[in-house]
Design an enzyme around this catalytic site. Structure first.
Site, PDB file in Angstrom:
ATOM      1  N   SER A   1       0.844  -1.191   0.000  1.00 54.06           N
ATOM      2  CA  SER A   1       0.000   0.000   0.000  1.00 54.06           C
ATOM      3  C   SER A   1       0.877   1.237   0.000  1.00 54.06           C
ATOM      4  O   SER A   1       2.010   1.214   0.497  1.00 54.06           O
ATOM      5  CB  SER A   1      -0.903   0.014   1.236  1.00 54.06           C
ATOM      6  OG  SER A   1      -1.545   1.268   1.385  1.00 54.06           O
TER       7      SER A   1
ATOM      8  N   TYR B   1      -2.984  -0.909  10.004  1.00 52.58           N
ATOM      9  CA  TYR B   1      -2.891  -1.291   8.597  1.00 52.58           C
ATOM     10  C   TYR B   1      -1.478  -1.053   8.072  1.00 52.58           C
ATOM     11  O   TYR B   1      -0.886  -1.911   7.411  1.00 52.58           O
ATOM     12  CB  TYR B   1      -3.908  -0.489   7.792  1.00 52.58           C
ATOM     13  CG  TYR B   1      -3.974  -0.839   6.329  1.00 52.58           C
ATOM     14  CD1 TYR B   1      -4.517  -2.051   5.916  1.00 52.58           C
ATOM     15  CD2 TYR B   1      -3.504   0.038   5.355  1.00 52.58           C
ATOM     16  CE1 TYR B   1      -4.591  -2.381   4.569  1.00 52.58           C
ATOM     17  CE2 TYR B   1      -3.576  -0.281   4.012  1.00 52.58           C
ATOM     18  CZ  TYR B   1      -4.115  -1.488   3.627  1.00 52.58           C
ATOM     19  OH  TYR B   1      -4.176  -1.806   2.290  1.00 52.58           O
TER      20      TYR B   1
END
Length: 249
Positions: free
Chosen positions: A127, A140
């Site tokens: 990400s 995350y």
């Protein structure tokens, strides 16, 4: 004809990547935790199978059933948006089970065949949170940063055998279900402890008000480029916002 196995293909980046590789003439093994009809087109070059990356027996069954592959794309992931103080440790473990341990388990399962054959590519989809200072993403980001480090070291271990490991870093995409899945249907107000609320509201406003965003096709094309790269590049930002963040580092 080459074969790619992609995890998490029920929607978003995984689905688009499956479609892209299929359009390029590859055989595609499209895995989903809960397969549904109609998600991908009917084709003799697309096989949709059930796979839960958090269950070792599911991983073993998938590889035994499908046989040799040329590329593994670890795309399946669990999103998370909240402040850390308000995130239950059970949720932290859930995120890491898929985003970190699931990626590692899938990779470990495929490496013997790649090493013995002297070829193969592992692409780990991380990400753009790893590229900048992103609020509301502590858990995350931690799960994805772990895979960034894992991939970098793994690439060195595999190089003597002709096997490659790459990381693709997608930016933020407004057309995936990331936000809904990250909050599990709850509002941000319900997830954020009251003292953090004004700050969190501003952080979310800044995020949704940014000018650059990523499309699913950006990620699919970048995964394809990573698979075919021969320069030794390790990390591939995907989407204009991710590219901008990588250039600012």
């Amino acid at each position: 004809m080459k074969t790619v196995l992609i995890t998490g293909t029920s929607s978003g980046y995984g689905r688009e990547t499956a479609l892209y590789f299929h359009s390029q003439g590859w055989n595609v093994i499209a895995t989903m935790r809960t397969p549904r009809p109609g998600v991908l087109p009917e084709s003799d070059r697309i096989r949709v199978i059930e796979l839960d990356v958090t269950r070792p027996e599911s991983i073993t069954a998938a590889f035994e059933a499908e046989g040799p592959i040329d590329v593994l794309v670890n795309n399946a992931g669990v999103p998370s948006i909240s402040v850390f103080e308000g995130t239950p440790m059970a949720r932290v473990r859930e995120v890491f089970e898929t985003n970190t341990f699931g990626v590692m388990a899938m990779t470990q399962a495929v490496l013997p065949q790649f090493r013995e054959r002297g070829s193969g590519v592992v692409v780990n989809v991380t990400s753009s949170v790893v590229l900048g200072h992103m609020p509301l993403s502590a858990v995350y980001k931690a799960s994805k940063m772990a895979i960034e480090g894992f991939t970098a070291s793994l690439a060195l271990e595999l190089a003597p055998f002709g096997v490659q490991a790459k990381a693709v870093e997608p930016g933020a995409c407004l057309t995936t279900n990331f936000a809904a899945n990250a909050t599990k249907g709850a509002s941000l107000d319900e997830l954020v402890p009251a003292p953090y609320a004004p700050w969190a509201k501003k952080a979310m406003g800044d995020f949704t008000g940014q000018d650059l965003f990523t499309k699913e096709s950006d990620v699919a094309e970048t995964v394809w480029r990573a698979v075919h790269d021969t320069t030794g590049q390790l990390r591939f930002p995907a989407g204009p916002d991710a590219i901008s963040l990588s250039q600012a580092k």
